[in-house]
Design a protein around this motif. Structure first.
Motif, PDB file in Angstrom:
ATOM      1  N   PRO A 267       7.348  34.914  98.410  1.00 17.43           N
ATOM      2  CA  PRO A 267       8.164  36.119  98.617  1.00 17.43           C
ATOM      3  C   PRO A 267       9.123  36.368  97.464  1.00 17.43           C
ATOM      4  N   GLN A 268       9.732  35.300  96.952  1.00 24.30           N
ATOM      5  CA  GLN A 268      10.644  35.414  95.821  1.00 24.30           C
ATOM      6  C   GLN A 268      10.494  34.181  94.948  1.00 24.30           C
ATOM      7  N   GLY A 269      10.755  34.349  93.670  1.00 25.20           N
ATOM      8  CA  GLY A 269      10.690  33.212  92.772  1.00 25.20           C
ATOM      9  C   GLY A 269       9.268  32.698  92.609  1.00 25.20           C
ATOM     10  N   ALA A 270       9.146  31.437  92.201  1.00 21.58           N
ATOM     11  CA  ALA A 270       7.834  30.812  92.036  1.00 21.58           C
ATOM     12  C   ALA A 270       7.962  29.338  92.375  1.00 21.58           C
ATOM     13  N   PRO A 271       6.956  28.758  93.001  1.00 28.25           N
ATOM     14  CA  PRO A 271       7.037  27.334  93.352  1.00 28.25           C
ATOM     15  C   PRO A 271       7.014  26.451  92.124  1.00 28.25           C
ATOM     16  N   ARG A 272       7.435  25.220  92.310  1.00 26.85           N
ATOM     17  CA  ARG A 272       7.366  24.260  91.209  1.00 26.85           C
ATOM     18  C   ARG A 272       5.914  23.966  90.888  1.00 26.85           C
ATOM     19  N   LEU A 273       5.693  23.552  89.671  1.00 30.35           N
ATOM     20  CA  LEU A 273       4.333  23.209  89.265  1.00 30.35           C
ATOM     21  C   LEU A 273       3.872  21.959  90.015  1.00 30.35           C
ATOM     22  N   THR A 274       2.628  21.990  90.445  1.00 29.23           N
ATOM     23  CA  THR A 274       2.002  20.859  91.114  1.00 29.23           C
ATOM     24  C   THR A 274       0.666  20.603  90.425  1.00 29.23           C
ATOM     25  N   PRO A 275      -0.041  19.530  90.793  1.00 32.79           N
ATOM     26  CA  PRO A 275      -1.354  19.307  90.174  1.00 32.79           C
ATOM     27  C   PRO A 275      -2.328  20.462  90.363  1.00 32.79           C
ATOM     28  N   SER A 276      -2.092  21.317  91.376  1.00 32.16           N
ATOM     29  CA  SER A 276      -3.002  22.437  91.619  1.00 32.16           C
ATOM     30  C   SER A 276      -2.531  23.741  90.988  1.00 32.16           C
TER      31      SER A 276
ATOM     32  N   ASP B 150      -1.331  25.566  87.416  1.00 34.03           N
ATOM     33  CA  ASP B 150      -1.320  25.406  85.955  1.00 34.03           C
ATOM     34  C   ASP B 150      -0.160  26.137  85.296  1.00 34.03           C
ATOM     35  N   LEU B 151       0.117  27.359  85.788  1.00 34.42           N
ATOM     36  CA  LEU B 151       1.129  28.217  85.175  1.00 34.42           C
ATOM     37  C   LEU B 151       2.014  28.821  86.252  1.00 34.42           C
ATOM     38  N   ALA B 152       3.246  29.145  85.899  1.00 33.54           N
ATOM     39  CA  ALA B 152       4.146  29.824  86.829  1.00 33.54           C
ATOM     40  C   ALA B 152       4.997  30.822  86.056  1.00 33.54           C
ATOM     41  N   ILE B 153       5.227  31.979  86.655  1.00 36.39           N
ATOM     42  CA  ILE B 153       6.130  32.981  86.079  1.00 36.39           C
ATOM     43  C   ILE B 153       7.424  32.913  86.870  1.00 36.39           C
ATOM     44  N   ARG B 154       8.519  32.623  86.187  1.00 34.87           N
ATOM     45  CA  ARG B 154       9.814  32.461  86.858  1.00 34.87           C
ATOM     46  C   ARG B 154      10.874  33.323  86.192  1.00 34.87           C
ATOM     47  N   TYR B 155      11.852  33.705  87.001  1.00 37.43           N
ATOM     48  CA  TYR B 155      13.003  34.448  86.496  1.00 37.43           C
ATOM     49  C   TYR B 155      14.182  33.504  86.409  1.00 37.43           C
ATOM     50  N   GLY B 156      14.882  33.544  85.304  1.00 37.63           N
ATOM     51  CA  GLY B 156      16.051  32.695  85.151  1.00 37.63           C
ATOM     52  C   GLY B 156      16.416  32.532  83.693  1.00 37.63           C
TER      53      GLY B 156
ATOM     54  N   ASP C  60      17.688  33.615  95.386  1.00 37.37           N
ATOM     55  CA  ASP C  60      18.092  33.172  94.052  1.00 37.37           C
ATOM     56  C   ASP C  60      19.424  33.823  93.682  1.00 37.37           C
ATOM     57  N   PRO C  61      20.478  33.046  93.464  1.00 39.26           N
ATOM     58  CA  PRO C  61      21.789  33.634  93.146  1.00 39.26           C
ATOM     59  C   PRO C  61      21.821  34.355  91.804  1.00 39.26           C
ATOM     60  N   THR C  62      20.865  34.080  90.921  1.00 36.55           N
ATOM     61  CA  THR C  62      20.846  34.759  89.623  1.00 36.55           C
ATOM     62  C   THR C  62      20.196  36.143  89.704  1.00 36.55           C
ATOM     63  N   TRP C  63      19.552  36.446  90.828  1.00 35.23           N
ATOM     64  CA  TRP C  63      18.890  37.749  90.981  1.00 35.23           C
ATOM     65  C   TRP C  63      19.953  38.830  91.102  1.00 35.23           C
TER      66      TRP C  63
ATOM     67  N   PHE D 223      12.202  36.666  82.271  1.00 37.43           N
ATOM     68  CA  PHE D 223      11.026  36.089  82.900  1.00 37.43           C
ATOM     69  C   PHE D 223      10.351  35.137  81.913  1.00 37.43           C
ATOM     70  N   TYR D 224      10.049  33.954  82.406  1.00 40.40           N
ATOM     71  CA  TYR D 224       9.487  32.904  81.566  1.00 40.40           C
ATOM     72  C   TYR D 224       8.138  32.454  82.125  1.00 40.40           C
ATOM     73  N   LEU D 225       7.276  32.036  81.209  1.00 36.84           N
ATOM     74  CA  LEU D 225       5.999  31.434  81.594  1.00 36.84           C
ATOM     75  C   LEU D 225       6.154  29.929  81.461  1.00 36.84           C
ATOM     76  N   VAL D 226       5.956  29.227  82.581  1.00 37.07           N
ATOM     77  CA  VAL D 226       6.077  27.771  82.603  1.00 37.07           C
ATOM     78  C   VAL D 226       4.674  27.191  82.717  1.00 37.07           C
ATOM     79  N   SER D 227       4.304  26.358  81.752  1.00 38.60           N
ATOM     80  CA  SER D 227       2.963  25.760  81.720  1.00 38.60           C
ATOM     81  C   SER D 227       3.062  24.279  82.059  1.00 38.60           C
ATOM     82  N   ALA D 228       2.189  23.829  82.937  1.00 41.45           N
ATOM     83  CA  ALA D 228       2.151  22.407  83.259  1.00 41.45           C
ATOM     84  C   ALA D 228       1.841  21.603  82.005  1.00 41.45           C
TER      85      ALA D 228
END
Length: 298
Positions: free
Chosen positions: A132-141, A143-149, A201-204, A273-278
């Motif tokens: 619904p908001q944000g993005a989950p932490r990276l897990t083995p399943s 690969d990539l996440a788009i996060r705001y912060g 997210d308080p930064t939103w 917005f950032y792209l986080v790669s495992a």
């Protein structure tokens, strides 16, 4: 131990007979004759040294020995089937990538771009996981996440995807209504129906912080509240009020003329917005291709 095991072919015939309900159905499924099925059952019974089926009943009922073997065969063949799928998946995994982001980013920013990516890389399967908001932490399943912060995360390689700009937007019809009500005076956001997104997210950036940064008075009415950005955007498109338009999400709708700027006010937040790669994701072709392409799109 292996010497005590009956041939896998006999176990498969036994399982098919039990699952389909009889010799005839099993023969049709396995594309063999009924005598061949009956012979395989006798060979299996000879191997285990016990009757497995009571042939005096129609359909043949399981004996106690048959029930014991059935439980083992169903479990064993099921595990073998799962193992084969996992092995096949090892090869397919090299051509698949999973990316996580909020439902708003997925709907309005990511999905239109994925259509173009798929046209360029049709062999890569992209799985999208949304929250619904944000993005989950990276897990083995994942690969990539788009996060705001501010990009201060340590669970992967963090790269700026795009900065943001936030401004009040609404539908063209709703803007005409506000202008008519203002009678030629500038539109006042504190008197307009505002659309809020309840963010964890308080930064939103929400309306209170936006109005404070712009030195504008607080709204008179509480406005409408929504739990995610997609709902709020749809409410704005339906002419229900003024929402804070994030350029990455509402920019396409504004280019299409479905949303317009309600005022000239805008805020450029420190966050982006950032792209986080495992770690290690770049070693897999599918993840590397999607990552490089998204960074180019940002």
């Amino acid at each position: 131990m292996a010497k005590n095991l009956p041939p896998l072919r006999l176990l498969s015939v036994f399982e098919a007979v039990l699952r389909t309900g009889g010799v005839r159905a099993a023969a049709q499924e396995l594309n063999v004759t009924q005598p061949a099925i009956s012979q395989a059952l006798r060979q299996l019974e000879d191997h285990v040294g016990a009757r497995l089926l009571d042939r005096r009943t129609r359909p043949a009922a399981r004996t106690q020995a048959g029930e014991i073997l059935e439980a083992a065969v169903v479990d064993g063949l099921g595990r073998i089937a799962d193992a084969v799928e996992q092995i096949r998946g090892l090869e397919a995994a090299g051509h698949a990538v999973t990316i996580a982001c909020s439902v708003g980013v997925a709907t309005y920013w990511l999905m239109p771009r994925l259509a173009r990516f798929s046209a360029l890389q049709p062999h890569v399967a992209v799985n999208v996981m949304t929250t619904p908001q944000g993005a989950p932490r990276l897990t083995p399943s994942i690969d990539l996440a788009i996060r705001y912060g501010l990009g201060q995360w340590g669970d992967g390689l963090v790269e700026l995807l795009f900065p943001e700009r936030v401004a009040p937007v609404c539908s063209p019809a709703f803007l005409s209504r506000l202008m008519d009500e203002a009678g030629g005076d500038p539109i006042r956001l504190d008197r307009a129906p505002l659309i809020h997104v309840r963010a964890e997210d308080p930064t939103w950036l929400g309306w209170p912080a936006f109005l404070k940064q712009r030195g504008l008075p607080e709204p008179i009415s509480p406005g409408r509240q929504f739990t995610n950005y997609v709902q709020a955007t749809q409410a704005a498109l339906d002419g229900q009020g003024v929402m804070l338009g994030w350029q990455s999400i509402t920019g396409g709708l504004m280019r299409e003329g479905r949303l317009v700027a309600a005022t000239s006010d805008q805020v450029v937040p420190r966050e982006g917005f950032y792209l986080v790669s495992a770690f290690g994701a770049g070693e897999r072709e599918a993840a590397r291709l999607l990552k490089d392409w998204l960074l180019g799109e940002g």
